[in-house]
Design a protein around this motif. Structure first.
Motif, PDB file in Angstrom:
ATOM      1  N   THR A  67       0.940  -1.172   0.054  1.00  0.00           N
ATOM      2  CA  THR A  67      -0.049   0.034  -0.227  1.00  0.00           C
ATOM      3  C   THR A  67       0.861   1.085  -0.001  1.00  0.00           C
ATOM      4  O   THR A  67       1.696   1.329   1.071  1.00  0.00           O
ATOM      5  CB  THR A  67      -0.934   0.025   1.181  1.00  0.00           C
ATOM      6  N   VAL A  68       0.882   1.990  -1.031  1.00  0.00           N
ATOM      7  CA  VAL A  68       1.793   3.317  -1.310  1.00  0.00           C
ATOM      8  C   VAL A  68       1.067   4.453  -0.818  1.00  0.00           C
ATOM      9  O   VAL A  68      -0.352   4.649  -0.878  1.00  0.00           O
ATOM     10  CB  VAL A  68       2.220   3.286  -2.522  1.00  0.00           C
ATOM     11  N   ARG A  69       1.700   5.485  -0.384  1.00  0.00           N
ATOM     12  CA  ARG A  69       1.227   6.608   0.009  1.00  0.00           C
ATOM     13  C   ARG A  69       0.759   7.520  -1.403  1.00  0.00           C
ATOM     14  O   ARG A  69       1.529   7.669  -2.174  1.00  0.00           O
ATOM     15  CB  ARG A  69       2.192   7.565   0.720  1.00  0.00           C
ATOM     16  N   TYR A  70      -0.087   8.162  -1.282  1.00  0.00           N
ATOM     17  CA  TYR A  70      -0.424   9.091  -2.414  1.00  0.00           C
ATOM     18  C   TYR A  70       0.621  10.263  -2.349  1.00  0.00           C
ATOM     19  O   TYR A  70       0.599  10.717  -1.133  1.00  0.00           O
ATOM     20  CB  TYR A  70      -1.921   9.748  -2.232  1.00  0.00           C
ATOM     21  N   PRO A  71       1.244  10.567  -3.385  1.00  0.00           N
ATOM     22  CA  PRO A  71       2.218  11.425  -3.361  1.00  0.00           C
ATOM     23  C   PRO A  71       1.993  13.081  -3.030  1.00  0.00           C
ATOM     24  O   PRO A  71       0.868  13.340  -3.529  1.00  0.00           O
ATOM     25  CB  PRO A  71       3.221  11.104  -4.569  1.00  0.00           C
ATOM     26  N   PRO A  72       2.767  13.814  -2.304  1.00  0.00           N
ATOM     27  CA  PRO A  72       2.419  15.086  -2.244  1.00  0.00           C
ATOM     28  C   PRO A  72       2.692  15.916  -3.479  1.00  0.00           C
ATOM     29  O   PRO A  72       3.301  15.331  -4.498  1.00  0.00           O
ATOM     30  CB  PRO A  72       3.343  15.539  -1.177  1.00  0.00           C
ATOM     31  N   GLU A  73       2.382  17.203  -3.543  1.00  0.00           N
ATOM     32  CA  GLU A  73       2.492  17.881  -4.621  1.00  0.00           C
ATOM     33  C   GLU A  73       1.866  17.565  -5.983  1.00  0.00           C
ATOM     34  O   GLU A  73       2.185  18.048  -7.179  1.00  0.00           O
ATOM     35  CB  GLU A  73       3.962  18.332  -4.871  1.00  0.00           C
ATOM     36  N   THR A  74       0.843  16.735  -5.939  1.00  0.00           N
ATOM     37  CA  THR A  74       0.059  16.483  -7.053  1.00  0.00           C
ATOM     38  C   THR A  74      -1.591  16.161  -6.843  1.00  0.00           C
ATOM     39  O   THR A  74      -1.705  15.996  -5.627  1.00  0.00           O
ATOM     40  CB  THR A  74       0.564  14.967  -7.774  1.00  0.00           C
ATOM     41  N   GLY A  75      -2.354  16.536  -7.970  1.00  0.00           N
ATOM     42  CA  GLY A  75      -3.713  16.215  -7.800  1.00  0.00           C
ATOM     43  C   GLY A  75      -4.245  15.399  -8.939  1.00  0.00           C
ATOM     44  O   GLY A  75      -5.128  15.158  -9.234  1.00  0.00           O
ATOM     45  N   SER A 131       8.433  14.585 -11.436  1.00  0.00           N
ATOM     46  CA  SER A 131       7.032  13.958 -11.930  1.00  0.00           C
ATOM     47  C   SER A 131       7.189  12.499 -12.123  1.00  0.00           C
ATOM     48  O   SER A 131       6.247  11.750 -12.012  1.00  0.00           O
ATOM     49  CB  SER A 131       6.495  14.511 -13.177  1.00  0.00           C
ATOM     50  N   LYS A 132       8.434  11.793 -12.081  1.00  0.00           N
ATOM     51  CA  LYS A 132       8.796  10.442 -12.210  1.00  0.00           C
ATOM     52  C   LYS A 132       9.605   9.795 -11.176  1.00  0.00           C
ATOM     53  O   LYS A 132       9.268   8.502 -10.949  1.00  0.00           O
ATOM     54  CB  LYS A 132       9.359  10.396 -13.416  1.00  0.00           C
ATOM     55  N   GLY A 133      10.381  10.710 -10.512  1.00  0.00           N
ATOM     56  CA  GLY A 133      11.289   9.758  -9.583  1.00  0.00           C
ATOM     57  C   GLY A 133      11.145  10.159  -8.016  1.00  0.00           C
ATOM     58  O   GLY A 133      11.708  10.057  -7.508  1.00  0.00           O
ATOM     59  N   PHE A 134       9.733   9.972  -7.723  1.00  0.00           N
ATOM     60  CA  PHE A 134       9.373  10.360  -6.552  1.00  0.00           C
ATOM     61  C   PHE A 134       9.324   8.968  -5.603  1.00  0.00           C
ATOM     62  O   PHE A 134       9.421   7.932  -6.169  1.00  0.00           O
ATOM     63  CB  PHE A 134       8.021  11.202  -6.398  1.00  0.00           C
ATOM     64  N   ASP A 135       9.048   9.207  -4.221  1.00  0.00           N
ATOM     65  CA  ASP A 135       9.050   7.888  -3.473  1.00  0.00           C
ATOM     66  C   ASP A 135       7.663   6.999  -3.803  1.00  0.00           C
ATOM     67  O   ASP A 135       7.006   7.376  -4.119  1.00  0.00           O
ATOM     68  CB  ASP A 135       8.856   8.323  -2.098  1.00  0.00           C
ATOM     69  N   GLN A 136       8.452   5.599  -4.014  1.00  0.00           N
ATOM     70  CA  GLN A 136       7.481   4.513  -4.218  1.00  0.00           C
ATOM     71  C   GLN A 136       6.600   4.621  -5.596  1.00  0.00           C
ATOM     72  O   GLN A 136       5.756   4.388  -5.801  1.00  0.00           O
ATOM     73  CB  GLN A 136       6.295   4.537  -3.018  1.00  0.00           C
ATOM     74  N   SER A 137       7.334   5.209  -6.584  1.00  0.00           N
ATOM     75  CA  SER A 137       7.042   5.488  -7.921  1.00  0.00           C
ATOM     76  C   SER A 137       7.242   4.566  -9.021  1.00  0.00           C
ATOM     77  O   SER A 137       7.072   4.439  -9.910  1.00  0.00           O
ATOM     78  CB  SER A 137       7.595   6.686  -8.442  1.00  0.00           C
ATOM     79  N   ALA A 138       7.725   3.361  -8.338  1.00  0.00           N
ATOM     80  CA  ALA A 138       8.321   2.179  -8.965  1.00  0.00           C
ATOM     81  C   ALA A 138       7.879   0.640  -8.506  1.00  0.00           C
ATOM     82  O   ALA A 138       8.801  -0.088  -8.414  1.00  0.00           O
ATOM     83  CB  ALA A 138       9.585   2.177  -9.624  1.00  0.00           C
ATOM     84  N   PRO A 139       6.612   0.545  -8.331  1.00  0.00           N
ATOM     85  CA  PRO A 139       6.134  -0.668  -8.095  1.00  0.00           C
ATOM     86  C   PRO A 139       6.651  -1.984  -9.035  1.00  0.00           C
ATOM     87  O   PRO A 139       6.165  -1.709 -10.045  1.00  0.00           O
ATOM     88  CB  PRO A 139       4.629  -0.744  -7.931  1.00  0.00           C
ATOM     89  N   ILE A 140       7.210  -2.982  -8.593  1.00  0.00           N
ATOM     90  CA  ILE A 140       7.313  -4.089  -9.548  1.00  0.00           C
ATOM     91  C   ILE A 140       7.279  -5.416  -8.848  1.00  0.00           C
ATOM     92  O   ILE A 140       7.531  -5.768  -7.840  1.00  0.00           O
ATOM     93  CB  ILE A 140       9.008  -3.930  -9.839  1.00  0.00           C
TER      94      ILE A 140
END
Length: 229
Positions: A67-75, A131-140
C-alpha cells in the motif's frame, strides 16, 4: 573496511519468483512513449521519434502487495503499466542481436507519474525528474528468470483500477522492442548487473486516487497489485 559518516542506505531490490533471493537494483531506466497509441495520446509522433530515456532512483522500487502513499504536490497521479527487463550482464555498445544475452529476467511494473507536474515541466522545457522519480513510484512484481520463461515477445499487458480495465494492449506493440532498447541505452552508458528497464506503457493511462487498488499483469509474467493510501 570503509568508515562511513552514517550507515549506508539498504540495497533496493526486487523479488524473484520461486525463491527467497532478490535482485539488487542499481538504476532504473524508463523508456518514454514506446507504444504508438500512447505516444499519440501524449501528443507525440511515433513515426519519427527515436527512443528516449529518463531515470527513477533505485529506492523508488516497492513490491507488489504494497500500500503506497498518495504522493505530495500532485492532484493527478497516473498509472502506467509496463514490461520490466532486468539486466544480469553489463556491457557497452551492445548489438541488438546480442542484447538478450544480457537479460536476467522479466517482470511487471508500474511507472507511477505525477502527471500535472510532468505537464508543467514539459511546458517549461524542464526535466521530468520531479514527476517520475518520487518515493514509491516504481512498484514491481517478482521477476521471472530467462531460464524459466525465455524471452517474451508478445502477450497481453493490462491494468485495472478497482476492477475497471484502464489499459489493455500487447507487448508486441512496443515501437522499440527489448533488444533495441538495450542496444540504444548501451551506446550512452555502460550497463551493469542490477540495472532495470521499464519499457514504456500502452494507451489508456489515467488517474488513480486514495483508497483505490490497481491490479495489472502481463500474459506469462504474472500480476501486480498496489493500493493507494
Amino acid at each position: 573496511m570503509t568508515d562511513y559518516i552514517f550507515a549506508p542506505p539498504p540495497v533496493s531490490s526486487v523479488a524473484i519468483a520461486g525463491t527467497d533471493a532478490r535482485f539488487p537494483v542499481r538504476r532504473i531506466f524508463c523508456v518514454g512513449r514506446n507504444y504508438a497509441a500512447h505516444a499519440r495520446e501524449m501528443g507525440g509522433d511515433p513515426t519519427r521519434e527515436p527512443p528516449f530515456f529518463f531515470l527513477k532512483p533505485a529506492d523508488a522500487v516497492v513490491d507488489s502487495g504494497t500500500t503506497v502513499r498518495y504522493p505530495p504536490e500532485t492532484g493527478n497521479l497516473h498509472h502506467e503499466i509496463e514490461l520490466v527487463v532486468a539486466i544480469g550482464e553489463g556491457g557497452v555498445n551492445i548489438a541488438p542481436e546480442r542484447a538478450l544475452e544480457h537479460v536476467f529476467g522479466y517482470g511487471v511494473g508500474l511507472d507511477m507519474t505525477r502527471r500535472d507536474l510532468q505537464e508543467t515541466a514539459k511546458s517549461l522545457r524542464r526535466p521530468w525528474d520531479w514527476s517520475k522519480g518520487f518515493d514509491q513510484s516504481a512498484p514491481i512484481a517478482p521477476l521471472l528468470t530467462v531460464a524459466d520463461i525465455g524471452h517474451p515477445r508478445s502477450g497481453r499487458i493490462w491494468v485495472a483500477v478497482d476492477g475497471e480495465i484502464r489499459q489493455d494492449s500487447d507487448i508486441d506493440q512496443l515501437i522499440w522492442p527489448v533488444p533495441d532498447v538495450i542496444s540504444f541505452a548501451s551506446r550512452s552508458v555502460e550497463l551493469k548487473p542490477g540495472d532495470l528497464f521499464m519499457t514504456g506503457t500502452p494507451e489508456g493511462v489515467g488517474a488513480v486516487g486514495r483508497g483505490q487498488v490497481m491490479t495489472g499483469g502481463i500474459e506469462g509474467l504474472g500480476e501486480i497489485t498496489i493500493a493507494i493510501d
